[in-house]
Write an enzyme that holds these catalytic residues in place. Sequence first.
Site, PDB file in Angstrom:
ATOM      1  N   LYS A 121       0.765  -1.251  -0.183  1.00  0.00           N
ATOM      2  CA  LYS A 121       0.139   0.087   0.029  1.00  0.00           C
ATOM      3  C   LYS A 121       0.836   1.355   0.102  1.00  0.00           C
ATOM      4  O   LYS A 121       0.577   2.140  -0.639  1.00  0.00           O
ATOM      5  CB  LYS A 121      -1.087  -0.073   1.046  1.00  0.00           C
ATOM      6  CG  LYS A 121      -1.961  -1.202   1.289  1.00  0.00           C
ATOM      7  CD  LYS A 121      -3.097  -1.004   2.591  1.00  0.00           C
ATOM      8  CE  LYS A 121      -4.124  -1.906   2.312  1.00  0.00           C
ATOM      9  NZ  LYS A 121      -3.365  -3.328   2.868  1.00  0.00           N
ATOM     10  N   GLU A 205      -2.906   7.252   8.017  1.00  0.00           N
ATOM     11  CA  GLU A 205      -3.755   8.052   7.146  1.00  0.00           C
ATOM     12  C   GLU A 205      -5.063   8.746   8.135  1.00  0.00           C
ATOM     13  O   GLU A 205      -5.360   8.426   8.925  1.00  0.00           O
ATOM     14  CB  GLU A 205      -4.395   7.136   6.246  1.00  0.00           C
ATOM     15  CG  GLU A 205      -3.350   6.766   5.023  1.00  0.00           C
ATOM     16  CD  GLU A 205      -4.111   5.836   4.033  1.00  0.00           C
ATOM     17  OE1 GLU A 205      -3.423   5.386   3.057  1.00  0.00           O
ATOM     18  OE2 GLU A 205      -5.310   5.330   4.260  1.00  0.00           O
ATOM     19  N   HIS A 240     -15.214  -5.316   7.091  1.00  0.00           N
ATOM     20  CA  HIS A 240     -14.325  -4.757   5.758  1.00  0.00           C
ATOM     21  C   HIS A 240     -14.687  -5.771   4.555  1.00  0.00           C
ATOM     22  O   HIS A 240     -13.673  -5.655   3.712  1.00  0.00           O
ATOM     23  CB  HIS A 240     -12.649  -4.472   6.249  1.00  0.00           C
ATOM     24  CG  HIS A 240     -12.676  -3.624   7.508  1.00  0.00           C
ATOM     25  ND1 HIS A 240     -12.657  -2.356   7.373  1.00  0.00           N
ATOM     26  CD2 HIS A 240     -12.292  -3.697   8.602  1.00  0.00           C
ATOM     27  CE1 HIS A 240     -12.577  -1.703   8.295  1.00  0.00           C
ATOM     28  NE2 HIS A 240     -12.077  -2.472   9.267  1.00  0.00           N
ATOM     29  N   ARG A 302      -6.385  -7.837 -10.616  1.00  0.00           N
ATOM     30  CA  ARG A 302      -7.222  -8.868 -11.095  1.00  0.00           C
ATOM     31  C   ARG A 302      -8.719  -8.916 -11.493  1.00  0.00           C
ATOM     32  O   ARG A 302      -8.953  -7.435 -11.284  1.00  0.00           O
ATOM     33  CB  ARG A 302      -7.107 -10.051 -10.016  1.00  0.00           C
ATOM     34  CG  ARG A 302      -7.851  -9.384  -8.605  1.00  0.00           C
ATOM     35  CD  ARG A 302      -8.111 -10.514  -7.484  1.00  0.00           C
ATOM     36  NE  ARG A 302      -8.118 -10.034  -6.222  1.00  0.00           N
ATOM     37  CZ  ARG A 302      -9.450  -9.526  -5.766  1.00  0.00           C
ATOM     38  NH1 ARG A 302     -10.272  -9.346  -6.436  1.00  0.00           N
ATOM     39  NH2 ARG A 302      -9.493  -8.962  -4.548  1.00  0.00           N
TER      40      ARG A 302
END
Length: 667
Positions: A121, A205, A240, A302
Amino acid sequence: MPMTKMFSRILIANRGEIACRVIRTAQRMGIGTVAVYSDADAQSPHVAMADEAVNIGPAPVTDSYLRADHIIEAALATGAEAIHPGYGFLSENPGFVDAVVKAGLVFIGPSADSIRAMGLKDAAKRLMEKAGVPVVPGYHGEAQELVVLASKAREIGYPVLIKARAGGGGKGMRKVDNPDDFAEALGSARREAKSAFGDDRVLVEKYVAKPRHIEVQVFGDNHGNAVHLYERDCSLQRRHQKVIEEAPAPGITAEMRAAMTSAAVKAALAINYSGAGTIEFIVDASEGLKADRFWFMEMNTRLQVEHPVTEMITGLDLVEWQLRVAAGEKLPLTQKQIPLNGHAVEARLYAEDPARSFLPAIGTLHHLAFPDNVTNGDIRIETGVRAGDTISPFYDPMIAKVVVHAADRTAALAAMESALVQTQIAGTTTNLAFLAALIRHEGFGSGDVDTGLIDRDLASLVAPSATAAGAKELAIIAASGLLEQPASDDPWATLRGYSHLSSPAYPVTLIEEEKPVRYGVAILNNERFVLSGPAGKIEVKVRREAGGWHVTGKGINLRAKTAAIPNGIAVLSKGAVSSFAVTDPFLLAEAAGNAADRLSAPMPGLVKSVRVSAGDMVKKGQILLVLEAMKMEHTITAPHDGKIAEIVTESSQVKEKSSLVRFETNE
């Protein structure tokens, strides 16, 4: 060097619904298919669908679907020219891609370099910043000391989100509301990330207060072209994990779509992307959808689980595009040629228990039926299981993806509700009722969604619904066998249970609160029944309708279908399942006999044959006699070892509760 002709045979390195999905497109294009399967999947639909199938190992994924060497060996042995990874398993493993290419095969997907570029990430976000793609304010650097991360969190401004730099699925993620809690949350996130991904590095973040998860489907080829196929909203999530997805995103403006899709194409071009991919954005919806309130989260290199909603609004086959691009062709359409029509919604139907933190469930799908049409829309079912299949503990417990398409969002939601209430499953716990509750949720219906909706309203969404009035009555009648119409042209044969004196009460025993409860069913005519039980008598009418039964009576107006399940009857109505445990009255009689050394007739009947005599020594389970009752023969066996003291004579007509067998006692 790109291929200039289409593949003649491909191998699908996956299982379940995505393997079936890829096989269908390949077959339509005239491409031969090879399936791989574990020992647990030997009888699975994807194995039967493929032209050839190869066993690659035992049930655990580490011994089968994650064995790159076994998969490549299978491809070479069967003459496959390319491998389609599906999603999950090895689909985003750059080492697998390298091994496929080294073996002289084509990987139907992006290059290993592209996968590596988006695999972490923090590195991916630095790359996106360089490419001009908006990124959530935060710290994505290499320093991992507490003092550095805590300082960056203060600069960003609380609340902040600590996220593992590797992996996904919410693991290694912690929201921190104030500086005093940062150190503890960091330690917890690192431990979880280390356990899940083998990497405890994190990034920090800005936490978005009302986040929506909106992603853009992108496609690139090996000729430097990249396009988008519009956006999908995936904000309805639990733990999530996505639950319901739709396209286009509700409430999106033309300005925001242009900004978001442009950013997504920039991201694809920045890594020379080839094949199907998804750019995921986090959106601040606290003041509606605005063109300056979305930020890059990550790229899925993908095909996505939710790709069917994009196919429904564009009319395109993304698997066909994957095959053509991998074979060296240019993208089939330019950006201006890609249509956008109507609205599509997808619901992920799982064997899981929403009331128990969505704990996966296992079991046999004793009854499974999907609708073939919905109100004012089109329906598509993506599944890799059939009635009679078992949901095993080894793999993802998805049963199906239910996908609908209609002219607009209102019609699409109505079509989805229609699809869910018509879906029938018995044999395992599912999230079907939960999905229906979500579709009916007022906030979701209005388009006021964010990723926290399910958690906020979970109690109401998973609240058990009351058993429908009439379900128990229908189950009792079904268990009696009186609903089954005899296969005969003789009109007299349709008079089920007819008696010129009085209607006999056919016994049915349910297990309620772990105790047997006895009911009687008397038939008045071809549709009218009288049920007797602890609460008295009730008359109901049961009429056959297309797809099931219509039950009416005092306080009852139920349309439902019945399905036999082990030791019981399931009643399925409007997406809800009510299961009733039915016990063989003869087993109850045997249980009672164990205590009193006596077996009694649970109903009137004819003794068809007697297998033992008084004075005989018998073993537990040995056949003692055969009783004919309710037009069926019932075998009566010894409940324990013992000596027969008395036994009824052959051809005797016996009454209910009359003695059939008595054993000698030691007294």
